[in-house]
Design an enzyme around this catalytic site. Structure first.
Site, PDB file in Angstrom:
ATOM      1  N   CYS A  40      65.420  19.209  31.558  1.00 31.02           N
ATOM      2  CA  CYS A  40      66.490  19.569  30.650  1.00 31.02           C
ATOM      3  C   CYS A  40      66.430  20.952  30.032  1.00 31.02           C
ATOM      4  CB  CYS A  40      66.553  18.405  29.268  1.00 31.02           C
ATOM      5  SG  CYS A  40      67.576  18.387  27.971  1.00 31.02           S
ATOM      6  N   SER A  42      66.906  21.522  26.919  1.00 31.71           N
ATOM      7  CA  SER A  42      65.976  21.694  25.891  1.00 31.71           C
ATOM      8  C   SER A  42      64.565  22.180  26.201  1.00 31.71           C
ATOM      9  CB  SER A  42      66.127  20.343  25.087  1.00 31.71           C
ATOM     10  OG  SER A  42      67.257  19.671  24.771  1.00 31.71           O
ATOM     11  N   HIS A  45      64.388  25.870  26.067  1.00 29.43           N
ATOM     12  CA  HIS A  45      64.556  26.358  24.754  1.00 29.43           C
ATOM     13  C   HIS A  45      63.210  26.499  24.034  1.00 29.43           C
ATOM     14  CE1 HIS A  45      68.738  26.808  24.092  1.00 29.43           C
ATOM     15  NE2 HIS A  45      69.104  25.694  24.332  1.00 29.43           N
ATOM     16  N   HIS A  61      60.842  15.406  28.354  1.00 31.25           N
ATOM     17  CA  HIS A  61      61.399  14.349  27.334  1.00 31.25           C
ATOM     18  C   HIS A  61      62.679  13.441  27.751  1.00 31.25           C
ATOM     19  CE1 HIS A  61      64.300  17.766  26.854  1.00 31.25           C
ATOM     20  NE2 HIS A  61      65.151  16.729  26.563  1.00 31.25           N
ATOM     21  N   CYS A 164      67.842  11.126  27.655  1.00 37.21           N
ATOM     22  CA  CYS A 164      68.197  12.325  26.960  1.00 37.21           C
ATOM     23  C   CYS A 164      69.871  12.608  27.253  1.00 37.21           C
ATOM     24  CB  CYS A 164      67.517  13.546  27.064  1.00 37.21           C
ATOM     25  SG  CYS A 164      68.017  14.965  26.256  1.00 37.21           S
TER      26      CYS A 164
END
Length: 362
Positions: A40, A42, A45, A61, A164
């Site tokens: 993902c 994220s 990041h 995640h 997610c």
């Protein structure tokens, strides 16, 4: 027990495949054999430091797997269950949980204390568990309220996406913003989360769903997920195009990129009384600028974390949506890869060309 995992040791460095020791389940913990894990944005990041996180850590995640062991007090799942994980682990009895905002729970009791044995360790010391999960690994050791049981006829590589992207995108539509049948929606960004928001808007009965992106391939994919109209922001001012198409703006806008400019665009696309939802992760330290007079028309802007979920209820329903043909997950998976290919998948995220790469474990 040891397992293979992708460890982030330094910001802006590739993940390293290493053997990591994983502890036995405590009283309320569940050991899950990871079947699939989505890569993902994220995760990127945190790898690039836009969101600081203590290192070393195992990223990942968005995952699904099979329960291998359970602690003595676990009541929600059992050995052999197929489960989807969720990073927003909840305690069940704080103010947020008791008022129906489980995704905002930050209770430390879903994690191990500093004086307890770490869930994950390397020869040099503990490894930080990422967002209660750390799913770029062959196994996960989590609190029982970080996973939920699903039907066994659900393919686990597709189920991972529910952990997610789907929960964040669909949840933002149906929970955070409360899209009603016939209302108009704009979604900026057609990655995994944006496509899920588009799909969620279609399920909610939105009358018009406008997808906004810079890549024609992603806009074509958005149509399959339920977009009625597409806007390529390379062809001109996206806000002006949306305002013209809708005769004054949309009821709901969803920003699924995580940039200052697209967050501001989502607010400018609104009609009077409309709501903008920021579901992308805007980097720490970035401020959003809005025109104050626009608030006199009751336009609203709000955040949404993990789709304001009640995931033990939501995720089994999303599985039913997929198996009945309402939730389009097959085309969201751009590639199925091995754990060893995770760095290539992270590089693809930087280019923004694919919806999702999914790590599939043997």
């Amino acid at each position: 027990m040891t397992m293979k995992a992708a460890v982030l040791r330094e910001v802006n460095k590739p993940l390293v495949i290493e053997q990591v020791a994983i502890s036995k389940p405590g009283p309320r913990e569940v050991l899950i054999r990871t079947a699939a894990a989505g890569v993902c944005h994220s995760d990127l990041h945190f790898q690039n430091g836009a969101y600081p996180y203590p290192l070393p850590a195992i990223l990942g995640h968005e995952s699904a797997g099979v329960v291998e062991q359970v602690g003595s007090e676990v009541r929600t799942v059992k050995v052999g269950d197929h489960v989807v994980t969720c990073l927003s682990a909840f305690c069940g009895h704080c103010e947020f949980c008791l008022t129906g905002h489980m995704s905002l729970c930050m209770s430390p009791e879903t994690q191990r204390g500093e004086h307890q044995e770490a869930r994950l360790t390397l020869p040099g010391g503990p490894v930080n568990q990422f967002l209660n999960l750390s799913s770029f690994a062959e196994y996960m050791l989590v609190h029982e309220h970080a996973c939920t049981s699903i039907r066994k006829d659900m393919p686990l590589d597709r189920a991972a996406l529910i952990g997610c992207a789907v929960t964040t995108g669909v949840g933002a539509v149906i929970h955070t913003s409360g899209v009603r049948p016939g209302e108009t929606v704009a979604v900026i960004g057609c990655g995994g989360v944006g496509l899920s928001a588009i799909n969620g808007a279609a399920i909610a009965g939105a009358g018009r769903i406008i997808a906004v992106d810079t890549l024609g391939s992603k806009l074509n994919l958005a149509k399959h997920f339920g977009a009625t109209d597409v806007v390529n922001s390379k062809d001109g001012d996206a806000v002006a195009q949306v305002l013209e198409m809708t005769g004054g703006g949309v009821h709901h806008a969803f920003e699924a990129v995580g940039l200052k400019i697209t967050a501001e665009q989502s607010f400018k696309m609104l009609r009077k009384g409309g709501t903008a939802n920021i579901i992308g992760m805007i980097p720490v330290g970035v401020n959003i600028e809005l025109h104050g007079a626009d608030f006199l028309t009751e336009r609203k802007i709000q955040g949404s974390v993990m789709g304001s979920n009640r995931f033990p209820v939501d995720m089994p329903r999303f599985v039913d949506f997929y198996l009945s043909g309402k939730l389009k997950l097959d085309d969201m998976i751009s590639r199925r890869i091995k754990l060893e290919d995770v760095n290539e998948a992270m590089d693809e995220l930087k280019r923004g060309e694919l919806a999702r790469s999914v790590i599939v474990f043997n």
